[in-house]
Motif scaffolding. Structure first.
Motif, PDB file in Angstrom:
ATOM      1  N   ARG A  31      47.088 -35.582  39.225  1.00  0.00           N
ATOM      2  CA  ARG A  31      46.381 -36.689  38.578  1.00  0.00           C
ATOM      3  C   ARG A  31      44.890 -36.678  38.913  1.00  0.00           C
ATOM      4  O   ARG A  31      44.049 -36.811  38.027  1.00  0.00           O
ATOM      5  N   SER A  32      44.552 -36.560  40.199  1.00  0.00           N
ATOM      6  CA  SER A  32      43.140 -36.570  40.571  1.00  0.00           C
ATOM      7  C   SER A  32      42.989 -36.013  41.981  1.00  0.00           C
ATOM      8  O   SER A  32      43.959 -35.886  42.720  1.00  0.00           O
ATOM      9  N   LEU A  34      40.423 -36.429  45.458  1.00  0.00           N
ATOM     10  CA  LEU A  34      39.427 -37.297  46.081  1.00  0.00           C
ATOM     11  C   LEU A  34      38.884 -36.658  47.352  1.00  0.00           C
ATOM     12  O   LEU A  34      39.616 -35.976  48.067  1.00  0.00           O
ATOM     13  N   MET A  48      35.716 -38.913  43.320  1.00  0.00           N
ATOM     14  CA  MET A  48      37.003 -38.711  42.675  1.00  0.00           C
ATOM     15  C   MET A  48      36.803 -37.786  41.484  1.00  0.00           C
ATOM     16  O   MET A  48      35.893 -38.015  40.679  1.00  0.00           O
ATOM     17  N   THR A  50      38.699 -35.742  38.236  1.00  0.00           N
ATOM     18  CA  THR A  50      39.887 -35.639  37.402  1.00  0.00           C
ATOM     19  C   THR A  50      39.769 -34.530  36.365  1.00  0.00           C
ATOM     20  O   THR A  50      40.777 -34.026  35.884  1.00  0.00           O
ATOM     21  N   VAL A  92      46.114 -36.779  44.284  1.00  0.00           N
ATOM     22  CA  VAL A  92      47.072 -37.736  43.734  1.00  0.00           C
ATOM     23  C   VAL A  92      47.962 -36.989  42.746  1.00  0.00           C
ATOM     24  O   VAL A  92      47.464 -36.301  41.854  1.00  0.00           O
ATOM     25  N   GLY A 101      52.386 -42.696  41.589  1.00  0.00           N
ATOM     26  CA  GLY A 101      51.476 -41.705  42.144  1.00  0.00           C
ATOM     27  C   GLY A 101      51.528 -41.689  43.658  1.00  0.00           C
ATOM     28  O   GLY A 101      51.619 -42.729  44.288  1.00  0.00           O
ATOM     29  N   LEU A 103      49.701 -39.782  47.268  1.00  0.00           N
ATOM     30  CA  LEU A 103      48.477 -39.150  47.733  1.00  0.00           C
ATOM     31  C   LEU A 103      48.829 -38.249  48.899  1.00  0.00           C
ATOM     32  O   LEU A 103      49.459 -38.688  49.844  1.00  0.00           O
TER      33      LEU A 103
END
Lengths: 115, 112
Positions: A31-32, A34, A48, A50, A92, A101, A103
């Protein structure tokens, strides 16, 4: 198994040097990603990411994500002693039988900047 | 706006004792998390919650329990403390899983 690997684990430089910190990942349903900076206490948020190829920038720090090769880099130019910290990468993702989600953090890179 | 508040800041326990680490947030965040950080390491997820009444295990849940009866509070319970649980514990919260988390200042726990 979902994992996030950072390299190098530690780095010692002098003020004014430029550093590149690496974060590679293997997760399902990304998802992302960080980046956090941790000094004495709690991690503080930096970036962050993406989307691939779009650089995020804040002062002397910048970061970019490559979703094809599954990695991100964090660059710090003209380092200062105040940049000394642990830099944490976290990803994520959705998995493990749940739609929520999660982490996962890498082990961190300890950066030491000498005057 | 206090953010994420953890108590206590430091604690020493004897093996076999139990205790609860408190975490409260005042940002009306749905997601809350508990992590542990061992020396020189990154953060490992213990438990997380996506809202009141909903919790799920992270990477290292053994030896811990959580509950989430309100949006604001997410306590972490150690039932039978073991030396392997000596660590720094961080609580964090966020609106969604795909958003940056806000961290508390941590609880340093030593088990002797």
């Amino acid at each position: 198994e979902d994992k996030v690997v950072q390299s190098p684990l530690s780095l010692v430089v002098h003020e004014g040097d430029t550093v590149t910190l690496n974060c590679s990942y293997e997760v399902t349903n990304f998802r992302s990603l960080l980046w956090y900076k941790q000094e004495k206490k709690a991690p503080t948020f930096l970036f962050m990411l993406t989307s691939s190829g779009i650089e995020k920038k804040s002062g002397r720090l910048s970061s970019i994500l490559d979703k094809k090769e599954l990695f991100s880099i964090l660059n710090i130019t003209a380092t200062q002693t105040g940049d000394s910290a642990i830099y944490l990468c976290a990803v994520v993702f959705v998995g493990g039988g749940t739609s929520y989600g999660k982490l996962t953090f890498g082990q961190g890179t300890i950066l030491t900047v000498h005057p | 706006n206090a953010g994420v508040t953890q108590t206590p800041k430091f604690r020493i326990l004897k093996i076999g004792q139990s205790m609860t680490l408190q975490c409260a947030q005042d940002m009306n965040h749905n997601y809350m998390y508990w992590y542990r950080q061992d020396p020189g390491m990154g953060l490992k997820l213990i438990y997380y919650s996506v809202g009141a009444g909903i919790t799920d295990k992270g990477e290292v849940p053994n030896g811990y329990n959580v509950s989430r009866s309100t949006t604001e509070d997410f306590p972490l319970r150690l039932e039978l403390a073991a030396p392997s649980q000596t660590s720094v514990y961080f609580c964090a919260s966020g609106h969604f899983s795909n958003q940056p988390q806000h961290f508390g200042d941590g609880t340093r726990l030593s088990i002797l």
